[in-house]
Enzyme design. Structure first.
Site, PDB file in Angstrom:
ATOM      1  N   CYS A 222      -9.136  -8.677   1.767  1.00  0.00           N
ATOM      2  CA  CYS A 222      -8.156  -7.742   2.384  1.00  0.00           C
ATOM      3  C   CYS A 222      -7.650  -7.953   3.819  1.00  0.00           C
ATOM      4  O   CYS A 222      -6.378  -7.524   4.072  1.00  0.00           O
ATOM      5  CB  CYS A 222      -8.605  -5.709   2.448  1.00  0.00           C
ATOM      6  SG  CYS A 222      -9.468  -4.866   0.504  1.00  0.00           S
ATOM      7  N   HIS A 301     -15.692 -13.448  12.647  1.00  0.00           N
ATOM      8  CA  HIS A 301     -15.804 -13.256  11.537  1.00  0.00           C
ATOM      9  C   HIS A 301     -17.389 -13.148  11.893  1.00  0.00           C
ATOM     10  O   HIS A 301     -17.855 -13.679  11.986  1.00  0.00           O
ATOM     11  CB  HIS A 301     -15.401 -14.657  10.864  1.00  0.00           C
ATOM     12  CG  HIS A 301     -15.698 -15.271   9.272  1.00  0.00           C
ATOM     13  ND1 HIS A 301     -17.036 -14.729   8.852  1.00  0.00           N
ATOM     14  CD2 HIS A 301     -15.168 -15.740   8.350  1.00  0.00           C
ATOM     15  CE1 HIS A 301     -16.867 -14.691   7.717  1.00  0.00           C
ATOM     16  NE2 HIS A 301     -15.442 -15.813   7.221  1.00  0.00           N
ATOM     17  N   HIS A 386       1.217   2.337  18.491  1.00  0.00           N
ATOM     18  CA  HIS A 386       1.081   3.091  17.057  1.00  0.00           C
ATOM     19  C   HIS A 386      -0.061   2.133  16.671  1.00  0.00           C
ATOM     20  O   HIS A 386      -0.115   0.743  17.038  1.00  0.00           O
ATOM     21  CB  HIS A 386       1.781   2.661  16.341  1.00  0.00           C
ATOM     22  CG  HIS A 386       3.897   2.915  16.875  1.00  0.00           C
ATOM     23  ND1 HIS A 386       3.687   4.619  17.036  1.00  0.00           N
ATOM     24  CD2 HIS A 386       3.880   2.658  17.552  1.00  0.00           C
ATOM     25  CE1 HIS A 386       4.747   4.776  17.225  1.00  0.00           C
ATOM     26  NE2 HIS A 386       5.557   3.771  17.986  1.00  0.00           N
ATOM     27  N   HIS A 390      -6.326  -0.631   8.376  1.00  0.00           N
ATOM     28  CA  HIS A 390      -6.420  -0.628   6.838  1.00  0.00           C
ATOM     29  C   HIS A 390      -6.167   0.587   5.515  1.00  0.00           C
ATOM     30  O   HIS A 390      -7.415   1.220   6.403  1.00  0.00           O
ATOM     31  CB  HIS A 390      -7.149  -2.705   6.580  1.00  0.00           C
ATOM     32  CG  HIS A 390      -7.317  -2.727   5.074  1.00  0.00           C
ATOM     33  ND1 HIS A 390      -6.607  -2.470   4.402  1.00  0.00           N
ATOM     34  CD2 HIS A 390      -8.919  -2.120   4.244  1.00  0.00           C
ATOM     35  CE1 HIS A 390      -7.012  -2.756   3.079  1.00  0.00           C
ATOM     36  NE2 HIS A 390      -8.531  -2.768   2.895  1.00  0.00           N
ATOM     37  N   HIS A 419      -2.468   7.421   0.113  1.00  0.00           N
ATOM     38  CA  HIS A 419      -1.929   8.592  -0.365  1.00  0.00           C
ATOM     39  C   HIS A 419      -0.775   8.381  -1.036  1.00  0.00           C
ATOM     40  O   HIS A 419      -1.219   8.565  -2.350  1.00  0.00           O
ATOM     41  CB  HIS A 419      -1.667  10.243  -0.084  1.00  0.00           C
ATOM     42  CG  HIS A 419      -1.744  11.069  -0.534  1.00  0.00           C
ATOM     43  ND1 HIS A 419      -0.356  11.304  -1.582  1.00  0.00           N
ATOM     44  CD2 HIS A 419      -2.477  12.099  -1.017  1.00  0.00           C
ATOM     45  CE1 HIS A 419      -0.177  12.492  -1.891  1.00  0.00           C
ATOM     46  NE2 HIS A 419      -1.307  13.483  -1.795  1.00  0.00           N
ATOM     47  N   ASN A 423      -5.140   1.206  -2.257  1.00  0.00           N
ATOM     48  CA  ASN A 423      -5.446   0.507  -1.739  1.00  0.00           C
ATOM     49  C   ASN A 423      -4.353  -0.923  -1.992  1.00  0.00           C
ATOM     50  O   ASN A 423      -4.804  -1.353  -3.045  1.00  0.00           O
ATOM     51  CB  ASN A 423      -7.068   0.598  -1.463  1.00  0.00           C
ATOM     52  CG  ASN A 423      -7.391  -1.125  -0.476  1.00  0.00           C
ATOM     53  OD1 ASN A 423      -7.007  -1.683   0.058  1.00  0.00           O
ATOM     54  ND2 ASN A 423      -8.499  -0.689  -0.435  1.00  0.00           N
TER      55      ASN A 423
END
Length: 505
Positions: A222, A301, A386, A390, A419, A423
């Protein structure tokens, strides 16, 4: 005086320390200059005449250094515009529809063995679905909505082509850019990677030029959307006067899990159909019409650690069915990886006041060790306006909200995106950015932080600076529903409710 006011005063003084010191210094120099006599000026001119070579060399080195800096510094990367795919209304999936799809998939499985069926599996899925933070207007692919569901390769390809082509057509229409002007193409899709590649599909569909620098990223989870942006940025620093096109998506048809392993069933409840296309440019002339300038990208990573590497893993279950297994270690791994990422990002974006506090806390912890258990968490709200976290699930958003000391309004875009769209993997951060724009909150000079988590394990960040008061793009995914948000999660009944909150926009 409250502790909050003390910290704000400290932040103001330290941030403006240079200006505060500059004023009395300037006054002192002006006072000295006003007392200079004609004889003093003659002596100064005489010094310059007798040291003409030194003065000339100093001036030449200054000019040469300035020119060298201007020529060699990386050119700015601009985000001209982006487009989030909005599926047609007939693909909308309520919670009950999603449950029906799960039931039909298991019923149509030719290798199904009733002896292995766990009757409580669907109840488990229903509970996860209701507590996930997803609403009744997310979207699912056409192939899975059929009876029996179509999990074929052709159905998977159709889903991905529909998402990518839909997002790109809207992007090209909004920007008026000819597809043949694109010099760099980066497409990322983690689990679905056909041959020819998805990047080749884009080249074929939009007839991109033959010398395009094309890349197809697979298996990177993702957080691959930020990786794609980082790769495009590096390429734009090398190849001048061109556009870079980034496409981020994930495939639901191909990756749906049909078994009984509960650690693999959870992903079925979270992932939904979606994708985004982003147009970047290094052309100086595009600054005026671009929305943002890329300030920083930071990639972390932790795959060298076995626990991190295995916490999100695609594998066979005990019946040979492929799924993505989510380990119980996921939350802990995510927290540690995020800390490493913000430790790198912090010095790049935080004001001097927070850097100083972080340094003092770091030294104190090293010296005192056991006496200080928790590290100092910098106040990123002093540097970032802001946040686009994810939308991986309620738990992910909750953890980052707590660890970063954010308020409910700071994570509103993430919760609303989860909502409304679920995802959508690597593209979720773009739906969140579109939400902030639709609410009219993005002002000139504002900084927005996109932070994404992915298998491997990875945490990647991108910081953008708004070049103007940003308005939502035409055909924004929030165009027809923004007035019904933000959402509130009713923790008592575990179901989400949408409430109109006037004045929050």
């Amino acid at each position: 005086m409250t502790s909050v006011n003390v910290k704000l005063l400290y932040h103001y003084v330290l941030t403006n320390l240079f200006n505060l010191c500059l004023f009395p210094l300037t006054a002192f120099l002006v006072g000295k200059a006003s007392r200079l006599t004609t004889n003093d000026l003659h002596q100064f001119y005489s010094y310059l005449q007798h040291n003409l070579i030194t003065v000339t060399l100093f001036f030449a080195f200054t000019v040469f250094g300035s020119i060298l800096y201007i020529v060699t510094r990386p050119k700015p990367v601009y985000l001209v515009d982006y487009s989030c795919y909005l599926p047609p209304p007939q693909l909308s999936c309520s919670v009950s529809k999603v449950m029906d799809i799960f039931y039909q998939i298991r019923k149509a499985d030719p290798s199904r063995d009733e002896a292995w069926d766990d009757p409580s599996s669907l109840d488990f899925l229903r509970k996860i679905q209701e507590r996930s933070g997803l609403g009744d207007e997310t979207y699912g692919p056409q192939g899975l909505r059929q009876v029996p569901p179509q999990k074929t390769f052709a159905a998977a390809r159709e889903e991905t082509e529909q998402v990518i082509i839909g997002a790109l057509e809207n992007l090209f229409e909004n920007t008026k850019v000819n597809p043949r002007e694109i010099g760099i193409l980066v497409v990322n899709s983690s689990l679905f990677n056909p041959t020819p590649s998805l990047s080749a599909m884009v080249v074929n569909t939009f007839k991109l030029r033959s010398n395009i620098r094309s890349f197809n990223l697979g298996g990177m989870g993702c957080s691959a959307g930020i990786i794609a942006i980082d790769l495009a940025k590096d390429l734009l620093h090398v190849h001048k006067n061109t556009y870079a096109l980034v496409v981020s998506t994930e495939n639901i048809t191909h990756s749906i899990y049909a078994g009984n392993n509960r650690s693999m069933m959870v992903s079925n409840c979270l992932f939904r159909m979606g994708g985004a296309a982003i147009l970047l440019s290094n052309k100086p002339g595009d600054r005026r019409r671009s929305k943002y300038k890329l300030a920083h990208t930071v990639r972390t990573h932790t795959g060298a650690d076995d626990q991190s590497f295995r916490c999100v893993r695609q594998e066979d279950d005990e019946r040979g069915k492929i799924g993505v297994c989510l380990s119980k270690d996921l939350t802990g791994v995510a927290g540690r990886t995020v800390k490493k990422n913000i430790a790198t990002l912090g010095p790049l974006v935080l004001p001097l006041s927070e850097k100083f506090l972080f340094l003092v806390a770091f030294i104190a912890k090293k010296l005192l060790k056991d006496k200080i258990k928790h590290s100092y968490v910098p106040d990123f709200k002093l540097a970032i306006n802001h946040f686009c976290i994810h939308a991986g699930g309620r738990a992910v958003i909750d953890v980052l909200e707590k660890n970063l000391g954010l308020s409910p309004v700071d994570v509103e875009a993430s919760r609303s995106t989860l909502h409304r769209f679920g995802n959508t993997s690597s593209s979720s951060i773009w739906y969140e950015l579109a939400y902030i724009e639709a609410k009219g909150r993005m002002k000139k000079g504002n900084k927005v932080w996109q932070i994404a988590l992915g298998s491997g394990f990875k945490c990647n960040s991108a910081v953008w600076v708004a070049l103007s008061n940003v308005k939502p793009s035409t055909k924004s995914p929030w165009e027809h529903c923004i007035d019904r948000y933000p959402v509130e999660i009713n923790s008592d009944s575990s179901k989400s409710e949408v409430r109109v909150q006037n004045g929050r926009s």
